[in-house]
Design a protein around this motif. Sequence first.
Motif, mmCIF file in Angstrom:
data_model
loop_
_atom_site.group_PDB
_atom_site.id
_atom_site.type_symbol
_atom_site.label_atom_id
_atom_site.label_comp_id
_atom_site.label_asym_id
_atom_site.label_seq_id
_atom_site.Cartn_x
_atom_site.Cartn_y
_atom_site.Cartn_z
ATOM 1 N N LYS A 59 -61.452 36.591 29.084
ATOM 2 C CA LYS A 59 -60.958 35.671 28.062
ATOM 3 C C LYS A 59 -60.833 34.265 28.663
ATOM 4 C CE LYS A 59 -58.365 39.255 25.597
ATOM 5 N NZ LYS A 59 -59.590 39.692 24.978
ATOM 6 N N VAL A 60 -60.959 33.255 27.747
ATOM 7 C CA VAL A 60 -60.887 31.842 28.126
ATOM 8 C C VAL A 60 -59.567 31.270 27.619
ATOM 9 C CG1 VAL A 60 -61.900 29.550 27.846
ATOM 10 C CG2 VAL A 60 -63.385 31.559 28.080
ATOM 11 N N ALA A 61 -58.908 30.524 28.456
ATOM 12 C CA ALA A 61 -57.637 29.879 28.076
ATOM 13 C C ALA A 61 -57.717 28.381 28.391
ATOM 14 C CB ALA A 61 -56.481 30.535 28.819
ATOM 15 N N ILE A 73 -55.401 30.861 24.083
ATOM 16 C CA ILE A 73 -55.945 31.983 24.838
ATOM 17 C C ILE A 73 -56.969 32.649 23.932
ATOM 18 C CG2 ILE A 73 -55.475 34.217 25.914
ATOM 19 C CD1 ILE A 73 -52.716 33.246 26.636
ATOM 20 N N HIS A 74 -58.214 32.581 24.391
ATOM 21 C CA HIS A 74 -59.338 33.107 23.612
ATOM 22 C C HIS A 74 -59.347 32.429 22.233
ATOM 23 C CE1 HIS A 74 -62.652 35.740 24.122
ATOM 24 N NE2 HIS A 74 -62.426 36.416 22.985
ATOM 25 N N SER A 87 -62.328 26.561 18.992
ATOM 26 C CA SER A 87 -63.450 27.165 18.270
ATOM 27 C C SER A 87 -64.453 27.699 19.282
ATOM 28 C CB SER A 87 -64.096 26.142 17.344
ATOM 29 O OG SER A 87 -64.714 25.102 18.096
ATOM 30 N N HIS A 88 -65.239 28.710 18.839
ATOM 31 C CA HIS A 88 -66.230 29.361 19.694
ATOM 32 C C HIS A 88 -67.555 29.293 18.947
ATOM 33 C CE1 HIS A 88 -67.794 33.254 21.759
ATOM 34 N NE2 HIS A 88 -68.171 32.174 22.424
ATOM 35 N N CYS A 111 -59.775 24.577 31.824
ATOM 36 C CA CYS A 111 -60.385 25.731 31.172
ATOM 37 C C CYS A 111 -60.369 26.883 32.196
ATOM 38 C CB CYS A 111 -61.809 25.415 30.728
ATOM 39 S SG CYS A 111 -62.708 26.817 30.027
ATOM 40 N N GLN A 112 -59.710 27.980 31.842
ATOM 41 C CA GLN A 112 -59.466 29.064 32.815
ATOM 42 C C GLN A 112 -60.025 30.387 32.280
ATOM 43 O OE1 GLN A 112 -55.408 29.352 34.368
ATOM 44 N NE2 GLN A 112 -55.496 31.556 34.059
#
Length: 414
Positions: A59-61, A73-74, A87-88, A111-112
């Motif tokens: 997941k991206v945070a 988070i996500h 947004s993705h 961005c983690q």
Amino acid sequence: MSRRAPGRGLAIGVIQIITIICQVLTEDPRFAEPIPNVTVALGRDASLPCVVEHLGTYKVAWIHIDRQMILTIHRHVITRLARFSVSHDNAMTWLLHVSQVQQEDRGYYMCQVNTNPMISQVGYLQVVVPPNILDSDSTQSAVAVRENQNTSLVCRADGFPAPKIMWRREDGQPISVDRRKKVTVYEGEQLSLQRISRTEMGAYLCIATNAVPPSVSKRIIVDVEFSPMIWVPNQLVGAPAGTDVTVDCHTEAHPRAISYWVYDNVMVLPTKKYAINTEENSYRAHMKLTVRNLQGADFGNYRCISKNSLGETEGSIRLYEIPMPSTSPKATEMKSNANKESARRANQTRAPTRSPGTERPSVLRAQLDRAPERDAQQVYRPPHLHSVSGGRQLRCWRQPFLVVILLVHMDLIV
């Protein structure tokens, strides 16, 4: 053995393919490109992209480092600030959206990805702010100062980057700096005016700029106060009676002066006799007084008076009468016929005395022909017994001669 070889090779190939697929499926996530630094003006919207390859089930945070605050988070927004969203757009790019950016949003964003160990990258959001003049820390919009005194104008502004302050005069005239030099533009928060004069009166513009539109300015009116002054172009004015005449005075004063005319210790008011006109320009005024149909009582001393809260002054104009020019008679050309008449009479008297064989008539004619020339030249000649210049003298000489001839003739007959 030869029969087992083809089957064994196929098995090995399948195993290799499966191994490659597994390696691909189990490859760790990585960032495909860095997060760019984004610059945005205050109140606008901004987006920060984070591109991750092989994310898999990770997941991206997004985190705001300066405020140590987890934003998303996500696909979920963690912060309570409604201005943040995520947004993705595809399998790799995750966008952090910040709407109506504020100054506190400036800073580093991380961005983690929750791998083990964690991977992350950082981008910077720069929020620029147009300049804004701080009225509370600046000189008020109107300033009054006595002439030849010192004064300072202050203008302060904020913004990001820090704005630059410039001073200009609204009328385009130069600004005197330390009484030694003049400049069109002066830079600095404080403008000092030393021994200010009336010519430096007017509007000064404080302009703040930092390359972020729009630039802003403040208008400061500088009033230079001084007592009235009067300049009279013509202190002695002459005009004929029955004509109109205009006298004038130039005044300078600030605050605005009260100006009027006085004649014979009485204030002159606009009437059919008097017309009053005053033209004003800044601290200058041009006073005009027209006196119509001048009469004897209108000649004398007129005073223009100007006064304000700082003082009073006056100018004096003496109006005197110019005699009307007398009408001279028209010159007429008089042509005298005396010469022509004398010549005509001489010709009439010359005919009876003309006789053949003598030259006397020719001599007489020549003399008579010159007689008009002598008259024209005004030549004086004393009378002479034998003068034949005139027909009257010729007749006087001939009459006794004829009488003598007649008497002799009668004696001969007897």
